[in-house]
Motif scaffolding. Structure first.
Motif, PDB file in Angstrom:
ATOM      1  N   PRO A  88       0.831  -1.215   0.000  1.00 19.71           N
ATOM      2  CA  PRO A  88       0.000   0.000   0.000  1.00 19.71           C
ATOM      3  C   PRO A  88       0.862   1.261   0.000  1.00 19.71           C
ATOM      4  N   GLY A  89       0.431   2.251  -0.768  1.00 20.98           N
ATOM      5  CA  GLY A  89       1.139   3.521  -0.828  1.00 20.98           C
ATOM      6  C   GLY A  89       2.399   3.501  -1.666  1.00 20.98           C
ATOM      7  N   ARG A  90       2.746   2.357  -2.243  1.00 19.83           N
ATOM      8  CA  ARG A  90       3.967   2.261  -3.029  1.00 19.83           C
ATOM      9  C   ARG A  90       3.659   2.264  -4.524  1.00 19.83           C
ATOM     10  N   LEU A  91       4.697   2.267  -5.335  1.00 18.28           N
ATOM     11  CA  LEU A  91       4.561   2.622  -6.742  1.00 18.28           C
ATOM     12  C   LEU A  91       4.939   1.492  -7.700  1.00 18.28           C
ATOM     13  N   LEU A  92       4.438   1.637  -8.907  1.00 18.21           N
ATOM     14  CA  LEU A  92       4.761   0.779 -10.040  1.00 18.21           C
ATOM     15  C   LEU A  92       4.963   1.665 -11.254  1.00 18.21           C
ATOM     16  N   SER A  93       6.043   1.469 -11.991  1.00 16.71           N
ATOM     17  CA  SER A  93       6.328   2.267 -13.191  1.00 16.71           C
ATOM     18  C   SER A  93       6.432   1.369 -14.408  1.00 16.71           C
ATOM     19  N   TYR A 129      -3.318   7.066 -10.797  1.00 20.81           N
ATOM     20  CA  TYR A 129      -2.398   7.614 -11.805  1.00 20.81           C
ATOM     21  C   TYR A 129      -1.527   8.658 -11.109  1.00 20.81           C
ATOM     22  N   HIS A 130      -0.265   8.317 -10.880  1.00 16.99           N
ATOM     23  CA  HIS A 130       0.607   9.094 -10.006  1.00 16.99           C
ATOM     24  C   HIS A 130       1.426  10.150 -10.752  1.00 16.99           C
ATOM     25  N   SER A 131       2.109   9.767 -11.826  1.00 12.62           N
ATOM     26  CA  SER A 131       2.947  10.714 -12.560  1.00 12.62           C
ATOM     27  C   SER A 131       3.404  10.101 -13.872  1.00 12.62           C
ATOM     28  N   GLU A 132       4.005  10.922 -14.704  1.00 18.21           N
ATOM     29  CA  GLU A 132       4.651  10.406 -15.901  1.00 18.21           C
ATOM     30  C   GLU A 132       5.731  11.381 -16.352  1.00 18.21           C
ATOM     31  N   PRO A 168       7.614   9.856 -28.643  1.00 18.59           N
ATOM     32  CA  PRO A 168       8.528   9.713 -27.504  1.00 18.59           C
ATOM     33  C   PRO A 168       8.232   8.456 -26.694  1.00 18.59           C
ATOM     34  N   ASP A 169       9.136   8.123 -25.795  1.00 16.20           N
ATOM     35  CA  ASP A 169       8.872   7.114 -24.779  1.00 16.20           C
ATOM     36  C   ASP A 169       8.260   7.794 -23.563  1.00 16.20           C
ATOM     37  N   TYR A 170       7.597   7.019 -22.729  1.00 16.69           N
ATOM     38  CA  TYR A 170       7.035   7.505 -21.465  1.00 16.69           C
ATOM     39  C   TYR A 170       7.444   6.559 -20.344  1.00 16.69           C
ATOM     40  N   ALA A 200      12.523  15.945 -11.558  1.00 15.76           N
ATOM     41  CA  ALA A 200      11.157  16.465 -11.513  1.00 15.76           C
ATOM     42  C   ALA A 200      10.701  17.028 -12.852  1.00 15.76           C
ATOM     43  N   SER A 201      11.618  17.205 -13.778  1.00 14.10           N
ATOM     44  CA  SER A 201      11.244  17.727 -15.089  1.00 14.10           C
ATOM     45  C   SER A 201      10.278  16.782 -15.781  1.00 14.10           C
ATOM     46  N   PRO A 202       9.222  17.310 -16.411  1.00 14.45           N
ATOM     47  CA  PRO A 202       8.267  16.427 -17.095  1.00 14.45           C
ATOM     48  C   PRO A 202       8.819  15.821 -18.378  1.00 14.45           C
TER      49      PRO A 202
END
Length: 274
Positions: A88-93, A129-132, A168-170, A200-202
């Motif tokens: 819980p609270g952890r991430l997957l990319s 959906y956390h970030s990309e 591009p890749d994501y 932190a750059s998108p």
């Protein structure tokens, strides 16, 4: 040491173990069923890009799909298990790109929203959906490799309405709901402001596309037909940012071991299926 899988009925061809790693040779959809619930701190991988590449002749190969719908139907079983085993609270990319469509296969020349389809699938399974981050790719290199109509300079002179930018890749990151029981913290010494500003750059403009693990080009006819290793710098940044030393990092598509290679370099524990 990472222990053998929990469930004795899970079909695994081979299991290999080291001091801080485990490698399971089997169908990822079945192998992950033996991983304990809420036990994985972080996952990072590059899934098959639907039917864009065929990796093997096996019907269990997600890339060996006749249609995108067939791939999605197969992939959703793995997503459900990944959600279960993520803490819980952890991430997957996951690393992906949108896919070019062709007149022969899809009826039109254009781009398919593969990235968006994957995000929706993970959200439907319960992830947030956390970030990309967008990973820049050289359109000249892509043109030389793919000969895509939209990237050819001669198309500008013929009809620029069929010209387009490169694809591009994501690196898309999803978060499992809940309170994180083991926070990931950094100090100014190991993560200064200047480094955080880069991460932190998108858009990551400075990823070296050639910095990958290498695989010999000569293979037998029935060996894997396509090798596309994920850039090591992408894996390094993600693991540094989103996991602690000694966390367990999972790669459900081991490939040639890029994620595992970096995880062990960064003093993480590793669980890979292939």
């Amino acid at each position: 040491m990472i222990q053998p899988l929990e469930q004795p009925d899970v079909k695994v061809i081979d299991q290999f173990f080291g001091e801080d790693w485990a490698m399971y040779n089997g169908d990822a959809c079945e192998v992950v069923k033996g991983i304990p619930t809420d036990s994985i701190h972080y996952s990072i991988f590059s899934p098959p890009f639907a039917s864009l590449y065929t990796y093997s002749a096996s019907e269990r190969d997600m890339g060996n799909a006749r249609t995108h719908s067939e791939f999605y139907e197969h992939f959703k079983f793995l997503i459900a298990e990944l959600y279960r085993i993520t803490m819980p609270g952890r991430l997957l990319s996951f690393h992906c790109m949108n896919l070019p469509s062709s007149k022969e296969r899809d009826g039109v020349i254009g781009i398919l929203d593969f990235r968006g389809d994957l995000i929706r699938m993970f959200r439907n399974a319960g992830y947030i959906y956390h970030s990309e981050v967008v990973i820049w790719k050289d359109p000249v290199t892509a043109m030389q490799r793919t000969k895509a109509l939209g990237l050819l300079h001669k198309q500008i002179k013929k009809d620029s309405c069929m010209s387009r930018q490169g694809i591009p890749d994501y690196l898309v990151t999803m978060r499992k709901p809940g309170d994180n029981p083991e926070r990931v913290t950094h100090t100014n010494e190991n993560f200064p402001v200047s480094l955080w500003q880069r991460y932190a750059s998108p858009v990551w403009f400075d990823i070296n596309p050639s910095k990958t693990l290498q695989k010999e080009s000569a293979r037998e006819d029935k060996d894997e037909r396509h090798i596309c290793p994920l850039q090591l710098e992408v894996i390094e940044r993600a693991i540094e940012l989103w996991s602690n030393p000694q966390d367990t990092v999972l790669s459900p598509f081991a490939g040639i071991g890029s994620e595992g290679h970096v995880a062990l370099q960064k003093s993480r524990k590793l669980s890979e299926s292939n």
